[in-house]
Design a protein around this motif. Structure first.
Motif, mmCIF file in Angstrom:
data_model
loop_
_atom_site.group_PDB
_atom_site.id
_atom_site.type_symbol
_atom_site.label_atom_id
_atom_site.label_comp_id
_atom_site.label_asym_id
_atom_site.label_seq_id
_atom_site.Cartn_x
_atom_site.Cartn_y
_atom_site.Cartn_z
ATOM 1 N N ASP A 73 0.795 -1.218 0.000
ATOM 2 C CA ASP A 73 0.000 0.000 0.000
ATOM 3 C C ASP A 73 0.830 1.271 0.000
ATOM 4 O OD1 ASP A 73 -2.525 -1.261 -0.064
ATOM 5 O OD2 ASP A 73 -2.381 -1.705 2.076
ATOM 6 N N SER A 74 2.134 1.134 -0.180
ATOM 7 C CA SER A 74 2.996 2.308 -0.307
ATOM 8 C C SER A 74 4.260 1.910 -1.044
ATOM 9 C CB SER A 74 3.365 2.891 1.057
ATOM 10 O OG SER A 74 4.281 2.024 1.731
ATOM 11 N N ALA A 75 4.942 2.902 -1.577
ATOM 12 C CA ALA A 75 6.198 2.631 -2.279
ATOM 13 C C ALA A 75 7.250 2.081 -1.321
ATOM 14 C CB ALA A 75 6.699 3.913 -2.951
ATOM 15 N N LEU A 76 7.334 2.668 -0.141
ATOM 16 C CA LEU A 76 8.337 2.203 0.833
ATOM 17 C C LEU A 76 8.119 0.750 1.209
ATOM 18 C CD1 LEU A 76 8.839 5.209 3.289
ATOM 19 C CD2 LEU A 76 10.577 4.163 1.838
ATOM 20 N N THR A 77 6.865 0.363 1.402
ATOM 21 C CA THR A 77 6.565 -1.029 1.763
ATOM 22 C C THR A 77 6.893 -1.969 0.612
ATOM 23 O OG1 THR A 77 4.773 -0.244 3.177
ATOM 24 C CG2 THR A 77 4.785 -2.576 2.642
ATOM 25 N N ALA A 78 6.625 -1.538 -0.605
ATOM 26 C CA ALA A 78 6.872 -2.391 -1.770
ATOM 27 C C ALA A 78 8.346 -2.695 -1.964
ATOM 28 C CB ALA A 78 6.305 -1.733 -3.032
ATOM 29 N N VAL A 79 9.214 -1.738 -1.625
ATOM 30 C CA VAL A 79 10.651 -1.924 -1.900
ATOM 31 C C VAL A 79 11.428 -2.373 -0.666
ATOM 32 C CG1 VAL A 79 10.527 -0.186 -3.717
ATOM 33 C CG2 VAL A 79 11.324 0.490 -1.444
ATOM 34 N N ARG A 80 10.735 -2.602 0.432
ATOM 35 C CA ARG A 80 11.435 -3.006 1.652
ATOM 36 C C ARG A 80 12.200 -4.312 1.425
ATOM 37 N NH1 ARG A 80 10.922 -0.842 6.381
ATOM 38 N NH2 ARG A 80 8.935 0.155 5.784
ATOM 39 N N ASN A 81 13.459 -4.312 1.778
ATOM 40 C CA ASN A 81 14.365 -5.475 1.634
ATOM 41 C C ASN A 81 14.573 -5.903 0.177
ATOM 42 O OD1 ASN A 81 14.629 -5.671 4.489
ATOM 43 N ND2 ASN A 81 12.707 -6.833 4.582
#
Length: 437
Positions: A374-382
């Motif tokens: 639900d966010s760009a940061l969450t999508a690219v985590r790790n």
């Protein structure tokens, strides 16, 4: 308004919903029709099944003022309307390049028996040349000489459809009589002074197909140059910039990247090729096969670049994907290059997570097993590599340092050549893009 025509819009998909709301906004009484009761109920509540900036507010405003309403009844539409706009889809036939025009035939066959008075039926759908005359003959047979057909192709861009309807760059009228021309001129009078081409059915039908073929060719041309640039260690962005200053070429649709997709351009150029073949003019459009092939190769090359950055294999690798819609300002995922790349990488063993500002609901419906965030940061985590695949402004404005704190490795592939490469490289990202060193 010169003449108080009452309008119907037959088919309430992307084109129809936009046309209905915009015609009501211009002051007409408009009745929209669809055979899907759930869609009609949703529209009547002021809810759109699509994302299009400015359209839902316009829909609700004109429902509230009484100029716009919806029905499932062809009889009601026939009794109500003086001008009937046909806005149904013409998808690609399964297993073929040709367009499926069965929805158009269904509308004519359902409407015609109820047309008891003089009226004009206006086709707006993108169709193979020859369709209008065939439908005109069918209307004459089923309804009689008091019903006439005209062809008025649409030129809407997803994300700009309201503006393109209310402030078009041109109008095209394919007509067989002065009466039909006058009615169309009356209907579009509220738009003001718009360049207008009055022509015959075949030419009006070809305008949209030819326009799409030209745009697709221009996009694939610069992407073919991107292939050459990669081989020559040149920069396609600088090449494109230099070309854009030539007034004969211009810079629009000269942006190198992942290529075109969506529900219109790919299927329309394929249908154009198919129809040319039926007419015995297939050699004239053989170049469109290479245009299509170049476009599809961009997707494969994107996967290659990402694979190279993670060491040659996606197994055990985490991939963050930014973008799922085929273009920004839309939730349309039909033939989306972004989604195609994401699904291909997942098939090759990558752990893929996708984020898109507005298209996630459609992604989840179409591909329920694909991981979304639900966010760009969450999508690219790790993530071991980040892919920018739809050039939403939200992604262009990302802070490379902030993103860099959550990824596993600072690898990014810019599939739309939308980012400032110097800023990202200064933040210690391994930056790659299609057609660039």
């Amino acid at each position: 308004m010169a003449v108080a025509y009452r309008l119907t819009v037959l088919g309430t998909g992307y084109l129809g919903a936009t046309h209905a709301a915009c015609m009501a906004e211009l002051g007409f009484e408009v009745l929209g029709l669809d055979v899907d009761p759930e869609k009609i109920a949703s529209l009547q509540r002021g809810e759109l099944p699509i994302h299009e900036p400015g359209l839902e507010e316009m829909l609700r405003r004109n429902l509230a003022n009484g100029r716009l309403r919806f029905t499932t009844s062809y009889q009601e539409a026939a009794e109500f309307g003086d001008v009937h706009f046909v806005c149904v889809g013409t998808p690609q036939k399964k297993g073929e390049f040709a367009a499926d025009v069965s929805y158009l035939d269904a509308v004519v066959e359902s409407l015609a028996p109820h047309l008891r008075r003089e009226c004009l039926v206006v086709g707006k759908s993108t169709v193979p040349v020859g369709t209008a005359q065939r439908l005109a003959d069918k209307l004459a047979l089923l309804a009689g000489p008091h019903v006439e057909l005209a062809w008025n192709p649409e030129f809407l861009r997803e994300g700009f459809a309201v503006r393109d309807t209310l402030k078009p760059d041109r109008l095209v009228f394919g007509v067989a009589s002065e009466r039909a021309e006058k009615i169309l001129r009356d209907v579009y009078t509220p738009l003001g002074d718009v360049p207008t081409v009055v022509t015959d059915f075949p030419t009006a039908e070809l305008v949209k197909s030819a326009a799409n073929a030209f745009l697709a060719t221009k996009i694939s041309f610069i992407n073919a140059m991107a292939e050459v640039c990669e081989a020559a260690h040149a920069d396609v962005k600088q090449l494109s910039l230099a070309l854009s200053f030539d007034e004969r070429i211009g810079g629009r649709f000269l942006n190198p990247g992942l290529g075109f997709g969506g529900g219109c351009l790919p299927k329309d150029i394929r249908a154009f090729m198919a129809r040319a073949g039926e007419l015995g003019a297939d050699q004239a459009l053989t170049f469109l096969r290479e245009v299509d092939a170049i476009n599809m190769r961009r997707r494969a090359r994107m996967v290659d670049l990402a694979r190279d950055l993670v060491g040659g294999s996606f197994h055990t690798r985490t991939v963050g994907v930014l973008g799922a819609a085929f273009k920004p300002n839309s939730d349309d995922i039909r033939d989306s290059p972004a989604l195609d790349v994401a699904l291909t990488i997942r098939q090759e063993g990558g752990a893929v997570t996708v984020y898109d500002p507005v298209a996630l609901n459609n992604v989840r419906k179409a591909h329920p097993t694909l991981d979304t965030a639900d966010s760009a940061l969450t999508a690219v985590r790790n993530a071991d590599v980040v892919l920018l695949l739809t050039e939403w402004q939200e992604f262009v404005d990302l802070d490379p340092e902030a993103i860099g704190t959550v990824v596993n490795t600072r690898n990014i592939v810019d599939g739309r050549n939308a980012l400032d490469s110097e800023i990202w490289r200064a933040a210690n990202w391994n930056y790659r893009a299609l057609g660039r060193p």
